[in-house]
Design an enzyme around this catalytic site. Structure first.
Site, PDB file in Angstrom:
ATOM      1  N   GLU A 130      28.766  87.538 -22.347  1.00  0.00           N
ATOM      2  CA  GLU A 130      27.983  86.291 -22.360  1.00  0.00           C
ATOM      3  C   GLU A 130      27.965  85.641 -20.973  1.00  0.00           C
ATOM      4  O   GLU A 130      26.942  85.091 -20.559  1.00  0.00           O
ATOM      5  CB  GLU A 130      28.527  85.309 -23.415  1.00  0.00           C
ATOM      6  CG  GLU A 130      28.429  85.800 -24.862  1.00  0.00           C
ATOM      7  CD  GLU A 130      27.013  86.188 -25.312  1.00  0.00           C
ATOM      8  OE1 GLU A 130      26.033  85.716 -24.707  1.00  0.00           O
ATOM      9  OE2 GLU A 130      26.895  87.006 -26.255  1.00  0.00           O
ATOM     10  N   CYS A 164      29.610  98.203 -15.587  1.00  0.00           N
ATOM     11  CA  CYS A 164      29.340  99.498 -14.937  1.00  0.00           C
ATOM     12  C   CYS A 164      28.935  99.209 -13.483  1.00  0.00           C
ATOM     13  O   CYS A 164      28.655  98.061 -13.128  1.00  0.00           O
ATOM     14  CB  CYS A 164      28.223 100.246 -15.678  1.00  0.00           C
ATOM     15  SG  CYS A 164      26.610  99.486 -15.532  1.00  0.00           S
ATOM     16  N   CYS A 167      25.591  97.279 -12.856  1.00  0.00           N
ATOM     17  CA  CYS A 167      25.661  95.883 -13.322  1.00  0.00           C
ATOM     18  C   CYS A 167      26.570  95.068 -12.397  1.00  0.00           C
ATOM     19  O   CYS A 167      26.282  93.909 -12.080  1.00  0.00           O
ATOM     20  CB  CYS A 167      26.162  95.817 -14.763  1.00  0.00           C
ATOM     21  SG  CYS A 167      24.880  96.242 -15.962  1.00  0.00           S
TER      22      CYS A 167
END
Lengths: 179, 452
Positions: A130, A164, A167
């Site tokens: 989030e 990852c 990201c």
């Protein structure tokens, strides 16, 4: 100086709250401040016997301190949006606030024996997820990435409490732009 | 790539609209919202959304079904998902009848929506890929891409365009390498059948029994190794075109079977008893003279007449030499991209070599020759010596005539200089080619002052 606020809405599992704060500090590289917030009772929907996440996000926007880079709140309440039966959490995509619900992360919710380790791991993953959305990250196709979409605890368990490489790279860029 | 696809969420309840839109945006989609059917139709007019989430019950005289119908009239490919809180069998049936892709009852499980959107987008990605590939293929083989300034070829191309939308059988005759399949594809992709399959079969490549099964398919257990039912090329090409290459090579039995397909558009799978009916256009091609084969009793005359409804005879390359420079330049341009070689042109001398050659393998041989020359060429222009291998093919184009007014010594000097150039100055190799000793070659190079 901008801070990452991690708020507890009402009574929240202390150990989970602490673990989340520590992890957020490490992962996002910003100083973290705890924050006490009112419980989510105002968002209770008697018909569904759940808590509407949109009024919660609106409340968080109002409560977000001036010096907050982000405010990520944790609640014990079970959240929903009207079209879905539940959500594990919700965030303002590229915004400042997010909410994570611990209600469905415990094994007990599914009639299983309690397991603190599994519960805490799920709480960390969902908080990273989030918070990642608040920086502008969208869902990732890499199933092990914290940003992959999870619609069940099985999917949360199969991902890692880390981003990852692509990201993580995007996150650094977005964070630079927002700091 | 999810972000290419846009989604419109339509619901009169703002909180419903915005929460679903926010949830989908987290998935990386570009999402717009509309608070009424009319607003949705207006937005659909301006943008082509891939998926519409539409609430069934909306005020203002336009409910979800009506909205869906208007949207689908503008965008028949759009996927509409009807959402409702009050599910009844009747409304579900009505929605699906009018073209809804899915019907979901709110609140629904997050996994359900996620899987649904994923599934629709996967199909849309495949459809888009398919469209792109089809466009690529049809561009590659459209009539305009056949390169020629020859009058006979222009007549053929005109005929190709005229017959492309007919179902009549076409027989293309021409030597190997003249581009029979190219013309067949041009006919298919210029006509009404372009969106349907073009299935090519080389009749010469397969044994009789295999070819029969290849063309008509077979039933499970019809022969050893037929472990399951298989559709033949005629079934695969249903609605499209079957291209039968080297039709002159098929056996008498297959000639009979083929005749039946052409007459009735029906056949039986090998080992099958059920008649299979297809709508297929047949284009056949051959390098042999079928009329002669008919006269010799090797090819059925009734099949020949069935095939020869529209006849196209492609001239060999040696009968349209004016196309050689055009084709050579075209191949240089195309192959320089494909081979990654920076070659820009063909020299005048090299073109003369190409014009003089006989091209028994026609355009295909020319293409191969240009490719071979480009692989070994050292500069950016293909020169005469890059095509030296053509002279070694034993196919000189013209009878060589000695230039007038030249002495034997002058001729010898030119021969030695040219050979040295071809062998990059290699004395040993040049001596072998010229048929003289190395010492003699050295002596002549010195005498004629030939630079090495």
């Amino acid at each position: 100086m901008k801070y990452l606020y991690v708020g507890a809405m009402g009574e929240v599992d202390r150990e989970a709250s602490m673990a989340v704060r520590e992890r957020v500090a490490v992962e996002f590289g910003a100083p973290v401040r705890p924050m006490d917030l009112p419980a989510a009772d105002f968002a209770y929907d008697a018909g569904r016997r759940q808590y509407a996440s949109i009024p919660v996000l609106e409340m968080l926007m109002g409560a977000c301190p001036e010096d907050a880079l982000k405010l990520v709140a944790v609640t014990e309440r079970d959240l929903f949006i009207p079209v879905l039966t539940f959500v594990f959490g919700q965030a303002q995509l590229g915004g400042r606030v997010a909410i994570v619900s611990l209600a469905r992360l415990r094994q007990e919710f599914y009639g299983l024996a309690p397991n603190r380790e599994i519960f805490l791991a799920r709480a960390l993953k969902e908080t990273l997820h989030e918070t990642g959305h608040t920086f502008g990250l969208v869902h990732c196709a890499e199933r092990s990435c914290a940003m992959s979409l999870a619609t069940s605890v099985r999917q949360i368990d199969s991902k890692q409490a880390a981003f990852c490489a692509p990201c993580a790279m995007r996150l650094r860029r977005y964070a630079r732009e927002q700091l | 790539m999810k972000s290419h696809w846009q989604i419109l969420v339509v619901d009169d309840e703002e909180v419903m609209c915005e929460s679903l839109a926010a949830w989908l945006r987290e998935d990386g989609y570009l999402v717009d919202t509309a608070s009424s059917g009319r607003e949705a139709v207006e937005k659909a007019r301006q943008k082509d959304y891939a998926i519409y989430f539409v609430d069934l019950k909306m005020p203002g005289g336009m409910d979800g079904i009506e909205t869906m119908m208007q949207v689908r009239r503008m965008h028949p490919q759009a996927s509409v998902i009807i959402i409702t809180a009050y599910a009844t069998v009747d409304t579900a049936i009505a929605a699906m009848k009018e073209g809804a892709q899915e019907y979901i009852v709110k609140p629904c499980n997050p996994e359900e929506i996620s899987l649904l959107v994923d599934r629709i987008i996967k199909v849309k990605n495949l459809q888009r890929e398919n469209t792109i590939l089809r466009k690529k293929l049809s561009r590659q083989y459209c009539v305009q891409d056949v390169i020629s300034k020859n009058a006979r070829m222009h007549e053929i191309l005109e005929l190709t365009s005229e017959v492309s939308s007919l179902r009549s059988t076409v027989l293309i005759q021409g030597e190997s390498g003249t581009g029979k399949e190219l013309i067949a594809r041009a006919i298919h992709f210029s006509g009404d059948r372009a969106a349907k399959p073009f299935v090519a079969v080389s009749c010469a490549a397969l044994a009789e029994t295999l070819l029969e099964s290849e063309l008509f398919g077979h039933e499970k257990g019809s022969f050893t190794g037929a472990s399951q039912q298989k559709r033949g090329k005629f079934e695969m090409a249903d609605g499209g075109t079957v291209f039968l290459d080297e039709i002159g090579d098929i056996s008498p039995k297959l000639q009979v079977d083929l005749l039946r397909v052409l007459q009735d558009r029906a056949f039986y799978r090998v080992g099958g008893s059920e008649e299979v009916r297809v709508d297929v256009r047949v284009i056949a091609a051959t390098h042999v003279n079928l009329q002669q084969a008919v006269a010799e009793g090797k090819f059925r005359d009734d099949l020949f007449y069935r095939l020869n409804v529209i006849e196209i005879r492609i001239p060999p390359l040696r009968e349209r030499r004016e196309d050689i420079p055009l084709l050579a330049e075209h191949f240089v341009e195309r192959l320089s991209h494909e081979l990654g070689r920076h070659v820009t042109d063909v020299s005048e001398a090299a073109l003369r070599v190409l014009m003089d050659y006989n091209w028994p393998g026609n355009v295909r041989e020319l293409e191969n020759a240009v490719e071979r020359a480009m692989v070994s060429c050292r500069g950016t222009i293909l020169n005469e010596e890059d095509f030296a291998f053509l002279a070694q093919n034993g196919q000189p184009g013209k009878t060589w005539t000695a230039p007038a007014g030249m002495t034997l010594q002058e001729m010898e000097k030119i021969m030695i200089a040219a050979t040295l150039q071809r062998t990059s100055g290699n004395i040993k190799e040049s001596a072998v080619v010229l048929g003289i000793d190395r010492s003699t070659l050295y002596e002549k190079i010195k005498r004629y002052e030939i630079p090495r």
